[in-house]
Scaffold this motif. Structure first.
Motif, PDB file in Angstrom:
ATOM      1  N   ARG A   1      35.765  -1.364 162.655  1.00  0.00           N
ATOM      2  CA  ARG A   1      35.833  -2.771 162.994  1.00  0.00           C
ATOM      3  C   ARG A   1      34.442  -3.360 162.838  1.00  0.00           C
ATOM      4  NH1 ARG A   1      40.228  -1.384 162.522  1.00  0.00           N
ATOM      5  NH2 ARG A   1      42.044  -1.631 163.901  1.00  0.00           N
ATOM      6  N   THR A   2      34.384  -4.675 162.588  1.00  0.00           N
ATOM      7  CA  THR A   2      33.091  -5.331 162.409  1.00  0.00           C
ATOM      8  C   THR A   2      32.194  -5.104 163.605  1.00  0.00           C
ATOM      9  OG1 THR A   2      34.107  -7.021 160.989  1.00  0.00           O
ATOM     10  CG2 THR A   2      31.974  -7.551 161.977  1.00  0.00           C
ATOM     11  N   TRP A   3      32.763  -5.169 164.820  1.00  0.00           N
ATOM     12  CA  TRP A   3      31.937  -4.994 166.010  1.00  0.00           C
ATOM     13  C   TRP A   3      31.284  -3.625 166.042  1.00  0.00           C
ATOM     14  CZ3 TRP A   3      32.837  -1.017 169.319  1.00  0.00           C
ATOM     15  CH2 TRP A   3      34.120  -0.447 169.308  1.00  0.00           C
ATOM     16  N   SER A   4      31.979  -2.598 165.525  1.00  0.00           N
ATOM     17  CA  SER A   4      31.430  -1.250 165.528  1.00  0.00           C
ATOM     18  C   SER A   4      30.248  -1.143 164.564  1.00  0.00           C
ATOM     19  CB  SER A   4      32.523  -0.249 165.149  1.00  0.00           C
ATOM     20  OG  SER A   4      32.040   1.068 165.191  1.00  0.00           O
ATOM     21  N   ILE A   5      30.345  -1.793 163.415  1.00  0.00           N
ATOM     22  CA  ILE A   5      29.225  -1.795 162.461  1.00  0.00           C
ATOM     23  C   ILE A   5      28.055  -2.579 163.041  1.00  0.00           C
ATOM     24  CG2 ILE A   5      28.494  -2.424 160.130  1.00  0.00           C
ATOM     25  CD1 ILE A   5      31.373  -2.072 159.216  1.00  0.00           C
TER      26      ILE A   5
ATOM     27  N   GLY B   1      32.495 -16.298 160.036  1.00  0.00           N
ATOM     28  CA  GLY B   1      33.395 -16.509 161.163  1.00  0.00           C
ATOM     29  C   GLY B   1      33.799 -15.206 161.826  1.00  0.00           C
ATOM     30  N   VAL B   2      34.073 -14.188 161.007  1.00  0.00           N
ATOM     31  CA  VAL B   2      34.442 -12.880 161.556  1.00  0.00           C
ATOM     32  C   VAL B   2      33.265 -12.297 162.327  1.00  0.00           C
ATOM     33  CG1 VAL B   2      35.038 -10.498 160.948  1.00  0.00           C
ATOM     34  CG2 VAL B   2      36.194 -12.411 159.810  1.00  0.00           C
ATOM     35  N   VAL B   3      32.056 -12.462 161.799  1.00  0.00           N
ATOM     36  CA  VAL B   3      30.860 -11.942 162.480  1.00  0.00           C
ATOM     37  C   VAL B   3      30.650 -12.663 163.805  1.00  0.00           C
ATOM     38  CG1 VAL B   3      28.348 -11.678 162.332  1.00  0.00           C
ATOM     39  CG2 VAL B   3      29.776 -11.238 160.323  1.00  0.00           C
ATOM     40  N   ARG B   4      30.775 -13.995 163.813  1.00  0.00           N
ATOM     41  CA  ARG B   4      30.591 -14.745 165.064  1.00  0.00           C
ATOM     42  C   ARG B   4      31.601 -14.318 166.115  1.00  0.00           C
ATOM     43  NH1 ARG B   4      29.629 -19.106 161.481  1.00  0.00           N
ATOM     44  NH2 ARG B   4      31.810 -19.778 161.698  1.00  0.00           N
TER      45      ARG B   4
ATOM     46  N   SER C   1      30.657 -12.587 169.699  1.00  0.00           N
ATOM     47  CA  SER C   1      31.116 -13.166 170.969  1.00  0.00           C
ATOM     48  C   SER C   1      31.875 -12.144 171.791  1.00  0.00           C
ATOM     49  CB  SER C   1      32.006 -14.386 170.703  1.00  0.00           C
ATOM     50  OG  SER C   1      31.269 -15.413 170.087  1.00  0.00           O
ATOM     51  N   ARG C   2      32.692 -11.343 171.136  1.00  0.00           N
ATOM     52  CA  ARG C   2      33.439 -10.305 171.840  1.00  0.00           C
ATOM     53  C   ARG C   2      32.488  -9.282 172.459  1.00  0.00           C
ATOM     54  NH1 ARG C   2      37.503  -5.791 169.096  1.00  0.00           N
ATOM     55  NH2 ARG C   2      37.552  -4.396 170.892  1.00  0.00           N
ATOM     56  N   LEU C   3      31.484  -8.862 171.689  1.00  0.00           N
ATOM     57  CA  LEU C   3      30.528  -7.892 172.200  1.00  0.00           C
ATOM     58  C   LEU C   3      29.732  -8.454 173.370  1.00  0.00           C
ATOM     59  CD1 LEU C   3      29.288  -6.394 168.816  1.00  0.00           C
ATOM     60  CD2 LEU C   3      30.387  -5.093 170.641  1.00  0.00           C
ATOM     61  N   ALA C   4      29.406  -9.749 173.308  1.00  0.00           N
ATOM     62  CA  ALA C   4      28.691 -10.373 174.422  1.00  0.00           C
ATOM     63  C   ALA C   4      29.595 -10.455 175.648  1.00  0.00           C
ATOM     64  CB  ALA C   4      28.207 -11.761 174.009  1.00  0.00           C
ATOM     65  N   SER C   5      30.854 -10.810 175.459  1.00  0.00           N
ATOM     66  CA  SER C   5      31.793 -10.899 176.581  1.00  0.00           C
ATOM     67  C   SER C   5      32.024  -9.548 177.235  1.00  0.00           C
ATOM     68  CB  SER C   5      33.134 -11.469 176.107  1.00  0.00           C
ATOM     69  OG  SER C   5      32.982 -12.779 175.616  1.00  0.00           O
ATOM     70  N   ASP C   6      31.976  -8.479 176.426  1.00  0.00           N
ATOM     71  CA  ASP C   6      32.209  -7.130 176.942  1.00  0.00           C
ATOM     72  C   ASP C   6      30.939  -6.484 177.491  1.00  0.00           C
ATOM     73  OD1 ASP C   6      34.843  -7.362 176.267  1.00  0.00           O
ATOM     74  OD2 ASP C   6      34.710  -6.172 174.428  1.00  0.00           O
ATOM     75  N   GLY C   7      29.819  -7.211 177.475  1.00  0.00           N
ATOM     76  CA  GLY C   7      28.591  -6.694 178.067  1.00  0.00           C
ATOM     77  C   GLY C   7      27.732  -5.839 177.160  1.00  0.00           C
ATOM     78  N   TRP C   8      28.032  -5.834 175.854  1.00  0.00           N
ATOM     79  CA  TRP C   8      27.237  -5.048 174.914  1.00  0.00           C
ATOM     80  C   TRP C   8      26.030  -5.822 174.388  1.00  0.00           C
ATOM     81  CZ3 TRP C   8      27.905   0.054 174.018  1.00  0.00           C
ATOM     82  CH2 TRP C   8      29.127   0.617 174.416  1.00  0.00           C
ATOM     83  N   LEU C   9      26.156  -7.137 174.295  1.00  0.00           N
ATOM     84  CA  LEU C   9      25.088  -7.978 173.753  1.00  0.00           C
ATOM     85  C   LEU C   9      24.740  -9.087 174.733  1.00  0.00           C
ATOM     86  CD1 LEU C   9      26.276  -8.510 170.041  1.00  0.00           C
ATOM     87  CD2 LEU C   9      24.510  -6.923 170.830  1.00  0.00           C
ATOM     88  N   GLU C  10      23.520  -9.610 174.615  1.00  0.00           N
ATOM     89  CA  GLU C  10      23.089 -10.775 175.366  1.00  0.00           C
ATOM     90  C   GLU C  10      22.656 -11.847 174.366  1.00  0.00           C
ATOM     91  OE1 GLU C  10      19.901  -9.150 177.594  1.00  0.00           O
ATOM     92  OE2 GLU C  10      21.190  -8.307 179.162  1.00  0.00           O
ATOM     93  N   ARG C  11      23.073 -13.099 174.588  1.00  0.00           N
ATOM     94  CA  ARG C  11      22.777 -14.172 173.645  1.00  0.00           C
ATOM     95  C   ARG C  11      21.715 -15.111 174.207  1.00  0.00           C
ATOM     96  NH1 ARG C  11      26.841 -18.948 171.570  1.00  0.00           N
ATOM     97  NH2 ARG C  11      26.560 -19.592 173.731  1.00  0.00           N
ATOM     98  N   THR C  12      20.825 -15.560 173.323  1.00  0.00           N
ATOM     99  CA  THR C  12      19.838 -16.587 173.648  1.00  0.00           C
ATOM    100  C   THR C  12      19.979 -17.712 172.629  1.00  0.00           C
ATOM    101  OG1 THR C  12      18.282 -14.947 174.505  1.00  0.00           O
ATOM    102  CG2 THR C  12      17.379 -17.094 173.900  1.00  0.00           C
ATOM    103  N   LYS C  13      19.968 -18.951 173.113  1.00  0.00           N
ATOM    104  CA  LYS C  13      20.052 -20.118 172.218  1.00  0.00           C
ATOM    105  C   LYS C  13      18.675 -20.763 172.114  1.00  0.00           C
ATOM    106  CE  LYS C  13      23.336 -22.378 170.976  1.00  0.00           C
ATOM    107  NZ  LYS C  13      24.008 -22.574 169.656  1.00  0.00           N
ATOM    108  N   VAL C  14      18.255 -21.053 170.890  1.00  0.00           N
ATOM    109  CA  VAL C  14      17.043 -21.820 170.627  1.00  0.00           C
ATOM    110  C   VAL C  14      17.435 -22.934 169.669  1.00  0.00           C
ATOM    111  CG1 VAL C  14      14.685 -21.808 169.748  1.00  0.00           C
ATOM    112  CG2 VAL C  14      15.573 -19.794 170.961  1.00  0.00           C
TER     113      VAL C  14
END
Length: 283
Positions: free
Chosen positions: A18-22, A55-58, A62-75
């Motif tokens: 899956r894209t998230w795994s890559i 779109g698939v990457v975004r 988002s899924r990885l961030a929701s599941d606690g794997w990633l943290e997002r910062t907006k600039v």
């Protein structure tokens, strides 16, 4: 894109990836050594080379961030992501298994534990296999996790044939060996291409590097890394590791150059290179 890389992409698409795994692979292999945070646009450019849309990457990010794997910062309008603690811990635990694994020396016997089911996860993580319910074995001398401190401990073993038979019962060696064989079939053309002097673009070098580690990681993390004395005589794990090391080394310079030129952090500065990646597969 080279024919060898196109064939590997076909192989990856045929597997349950899956894209998230890559994404997790590219972070652990290439982004974390450079500080850990990168612009979403950098990742999108990489995934376009795999014919995966922005779109698939975004959605995957988002899924990885929701599941606690990633943290997002907006600039401004730009998004930057880094591995969260959950992701960093997971990949840190896997790093030595992937890049610098060494089988323990064979002590001539297995250590056998009779343990409660509550210790199962800790024993599996420590490298123990189970030939029968409630029975766990590992090559002699492997540290026993604290969760199994109260387990009854015995020694087990016999001649070479008996030891190999016991290992085959305790671990899924047949399935892992078949996975290594498929890995060798899929990536041997790429090794022939890069070691034969075929020139790849810097982006293709990164694509090959990430897909190489993505596929190797999925196999090696379920490999107990046993001494050769208890493995099947035709075990393909060593050949797979040798191929992985050769191809990784051949692709490293170009892939790092692409990251130097394209990977940026929240300040817009290039992600700093790391000496760590050049030491991989050397031990």
């Amino acid at each position: 894109m080279s024919r060898a890389l196109t064939a590997i992409l076909d192989h990856v698409r045929a597997e349950p990836s899956r894209t998230w795994s890559i994404i997790v692979t590219i972070y652990g292999d290439a982004i974390v050594p450079r500080g850990g945070s990168v612009w979403l646009g950098t990742l999108s450019a990489f995934f376009r080379a795999l014919d995966i849309s922005d779109g698939v990457v975004r959605t995957a990010m988002s899924r990885l961030a929701s599941d606690g794997w990633l943290e997002r910062t907006k600039v401004g309008r730009n998004s930057y992501y880094r591995l969260a603690e959950k992701g960093r811990e997971t990949f840190q635990q896997a790093t030595s298994h992937i890049y610098s694994q060494n089988a323990p020396a064979w002590a001539g016997h297995f250590d056998m534990l009779l343990a409660e089911n509550g210790a199962r996860g800790a024993l599996e993580a420590a490298g123990f296999g189970s030939p029968a319910p409630g029975v766990w074995i590992a090559p002699g001398g492997v540290p026993v996790p604290v969760e199994a401190d109260g387990a009854l401990r015995l020694r087990a073993g016999g001649d070479d044939a008996a030891n190999r038979a016991l290992a085959a019962r305790a671990w899924a060696l047949e399935a892992t060996g078949e996975a290594y064989a498929r890995f060798l079939d899929a990536f041997s053309p790429l090794r022939a291409a890069v070691l034969g002097g075929q020139t790849l673009s810097d982006l293709d070098c990164l694509v090959g590097r990430v897909l190489l580690i993505h596929e190797y990681r999925r196999i090696v993390l379920r490999d107990p890394i046993l001494p050769a004395e208890v493995l099947p005589a035709d075990w393909p794990g060593a050949a797979a590791r040798a191929l992985c090391a050769e191809v990784y080394g051949a692709l490293l310079e170009g892939s790092e150059r692409w990251l130097d030129e394209n990977a940026v952090d929240e300040s817009g500065a290039p992600l700093p290179p790391s000496d760590e990646v050049w030491r991989r597969f050397k031990g």
